[in-house]
Design a protein around this motif. Sequence first.
Motif, PDB file in Angstrom:
ATOM      1  N   MET A 184       0.725  -1.220  -0.035  1.00 22.32           N
ATOM      2  CA  MET A 184       0.073   0.020  -0.228  1.00 22.32           C
ATOM      3  C   MET A 184       0.922   1.131  -0.022  1.00 22.32           C
ATOM      4  N   ALA A 185       1.986   1.261   0.465  1.00 20.93           N
ATOM      5  CA  ALA A 185       2.760   2.493   0.644  1.00 20.93           C
ATOM      6  C   ALA A 185       3.410   2.694  -0.622  1.00 20.93           C
ATOM      7  N   ARG A 186       3.428   1.557  -1.375  1.00 19.28           N
ATOM      8  CA  ARG A 186       4.014   1.769  -2.893  1.00 19.28           C
ATOM      9  C   ARG A 186       3.024   2.618  -3.775  1.00 19.28           C
ATOM     10  N   LYS A 187       1.661   2.191  -3.352  1.00 18.85           N
ATOM     11  CA  LYS A 187       0.631   2.631  -4.394  1.00 18.85           C
ATOM     12  C   LYS A 187       0.358   4.203  -4.063  1.00 18.85           C
ATOM     13  N   VAL A 188       1.087   4.844  -2.822  1.00 20.23           N
ATOM     14  CA  VAL A 188       0.826   6.381  -2.819  1.00 20.23           C
ATOM     15  C   VAL A 188       2.005   6.826  -2.617  1.00 20.23           C
ATOM     16  N   ALA A 189       3.226   6.198  -3.147  1.00 17.83           N
ATOM     17  CA  ALA A 189       4.534   6.488  -2.739  1.00 17.83           C
ATOM     18  C   ALA A 189       4.960   8.049  -3.527  1.00 17.83           C
ATOM     19  N   THR A 190       4.275   8.326  -4.596  1.00 18.75           N
ATOM     20  CA  THR A 190       4.552   9.697  -5.091  1.00 18.75           C
ATOM     21  C   THR A 190       3.759  10.975  -4.777  1.00 18.75           C
ATOM     22  N   ARG A 191       2.785  10.452  -3.831  1.00 16.76           N
ATOM     23  CA  ARG A 191       1.915  11.528  -3.363  1.00 16.76           C
ATOM     24  C   ARG A 191       1.947  11.858  -1.774  1.00 16.76           C
ATOM     25  N   GLU A 192       2.497  10.833  -1.084  1.00 17.35           N
ATOM     26  CA  GLU A 192       2.565  11.135   0.363  1.00 17.35           C
ATOM     27  C   GLU A 192       4.124  10.690   1.003  1.00 17.35           C
ATOM     28  N   THR A 193       4.385  11.547   1.977  1.00 20.01           N
ATOM     29  CA  THR A 193       5.639  11.275   2.301  1.00 20.01           C
ATOM     30  C   THR A 193       5.883  10.387   3.558  1.00 20.01           C
ATOM     31  N   ALA A 194       7.104   9.668   3.626  1.00 21.07           N
ATOM     32  CA  ALA A 194       7.330   8.671   4.801  1.00 21.07           C
ATOM     33  C   ALA A 194       6.592   9.230   6.011  1.00 21.07           C
ATOM     34  N   ALA A 195       6.975  10.501   6.490  1.00 23.28           N
ATOM     35  CA  ALA A 195       6.583  10.928   7.601  1.00 23.28           C
ATOM     36  C   ALA A 195       5.148  11.189   7.935  1.00 23.28           C
ATOM     37  N   VAL A 196       4.451  11.348   6.889  1.00 29.06           N
ATOM     38  CA  VAL A 196       2.844  11.773   6.924  1.00 29.06           C
ATOM     39  C   VAL A 196       2.237  10.258   7.271  1.00 29.06           C
ATOM     40  N   MET A 197       2.748   9.227   6.490  1.00 30.59           N
ATOM     41  CA  MET A 197       2.429   7.845   6.711  1.00 30.59           C
ATOM     42  C   MET A 197       2.593   7.283   7.940  1.00 30.59           C
ATOM     43  N   SER A 198       3.869   7.784   8.431  1.00 28.99           N
ATOM     44  CA  SER A 198       4.179   7.327   9.814  1.00 28.99           C
ATOM     45  C   SER A 198       3.413   7.843  10.777  1.00 28.99           C
ATOM     46  N   PHE A 199       2.892   9.243  10.641  1.00 33.38           N
ATOM     47  CA  PHE A 199       1.920   9.860  11.695  1.00 33.38           C
ATOM     48  C   PHE A 199       0.732   9.210  11.689  1.00 33.38           C
ATOM     49  N   TYR A 200       0.209   8.751  10.619  1.00 38.41           N
ATOM     50  CA  TYR A 200      -0.997   8.140  10.745  1.00 38.41           C
ATOM     51  C   TYR A 200      -0.936   6.658  11.242  1.00 38.41           C
ATOM     52  N   GLN A 201       0.197   6.018  11.080  1.00 36.65           N
ATOM     53  CA  GLN A 201       0.329   4.906  11.677  1.00 36.65           C
ATOM     54  C   GLN A 201       0.533   5.112  13.220  1.00 36.65           C
ATOM     55  N   ASN A 202       1.264   6.097  13.702  1.00 35.92           N
ATOM     56  CA  ASN A 202       1.269   6.124  15.177  1.00 35.92           C
ATOM     57  C   ASN A 202       0.060   6.564  15.660  1.00 35.92           C
ATOM     58  N   GLY A 203      -0.682   7.340  15.139  1.00 38.05           N
ATOM     59  CA  GLY A 203      -1.973   7.763  15.630  1.00 38.05           C
ATOM     60  C   GLY A 203      -2.946   6.354  15.807  1.00 38.05           C
ATOM     61  N   VAL A 204      -2.930   5.422  14.895  1.00 37.07           N
ATOM     62  CA  VAL A 204      -3.500   4.277  15.055  1.00 37.07           C
ATOM     63  C   VAL A 204      -3.007   3.370  16.176  1.00 37.07           C
ATOM     64  N   PHE A 205      -2.049   3.377  16.335  1.00 33.53           N
ATOM     65  CA  PHE A 205      -1.248   2.642  17.557  1.00 33.53           C
ATOM     66  C   PHE A 205      -1.676   3.291  18.761  1.00 33.53           C
ATOM     67  N   LEU A 206      -1.562   4.637  18.772  1.00 30.41           N
ATOM     68  CA  LEU A 206      -2.084   5.351  20.144  1.00 30.41           C
ATOM     69  C   LEU A 206      -3.271   5.082  20.444  1.00 30.41           C
TER      70      LEU A 206
END
Length: 320
Positions: A184-206
């Motif tokens: 899924m990261a590859r599918k939006v690789a050109t539109r989203e940064t790693a940090a933004v994806m990590s923010f969403y990941q971290n929020g769901v973990f919280l």
Amino acid sequence: EHGRDRAATGPFMRAPTGSDRQILLGVLSLCAGVLVFSVQDAILKGVSGRYPISEALFLRTIVAAPIILAVIARSTGIGALATPNGRFLLLRAVIGFGAYTSYYLALPALPLAYAVSLFFTVPLIIAAMSGPMLGEPVRPATWLAIVIGVVGVLVMLRPGSGLFRPAALLSLLAAFLYASQQIMARKVATRETAAVMSFYQNGVFLVGAGLAALLLPVPAEGAAIHPSLGFLLRAWSWPSTGDLLLMLSCGVIAAAGTILLTEAYRRAPASIVASFEYTGLIWTPLWGFVFFAEIPAITTVAGGALIVVAGLIALAASRS
């Protein structure tokens, strides 16, 4: 295309291209992320007999959140979080939460090398999924690699031998979910940064860790049925200073590791960087021996070797 260039000019004569540099950065990011996360695996296994996974993850995400936000503010600005791909990133984050939780629950019940070796079926799963989900070709050699990898898994699991460990299925489930997340990261690789994806990941973990803390704890005798259940269901308790520092350090590790791994799959084809996940097999037996006096069984070594060979075949097939 790159293969034809090498054939024409030789491996040492061709000038590196922008694509080559992106692939190299992706590989280096992945190797660094795997090393960082291998340290976290050892920490979480170490505390798994005293605290619940929800407590460890909650403390980790609290520390990671400001680090990730600082990276976003410095690179793209906080406004990048209001992305039109928000729902997609949330779905990816939920899948990632399932992947990491399954994997962490396997750690208290399995030797570290055993749990991690099974998880390293990830590159094979990515290779199999890259065709239907990314449009990347899956060659006959790749399918051969997948068959070899399955044999390696069976050697490790030893079904029917009476030595099968049910917690091993948690590592395999984690591998499937993690592979899906990185595709899924590859599918939006050109539109989203790693940090933004990590923010969403971290929020769901919280949120996930907080809900688990509220809904899952049971009396101590109920949590003692199985090490994995204990790690899932044990009630929170105030940690010692040393344990608190260890769990808080996982926040720094998670922030750095998540950004590194996401960046790797953004920059380079999944079928290439995924094989470098195997560098974790350098560190896992070391941490298992140093911190837990674990010596891998011969079936773990043999099965893990087959899985690595399978991954390297898949890598060769992807570059041909």
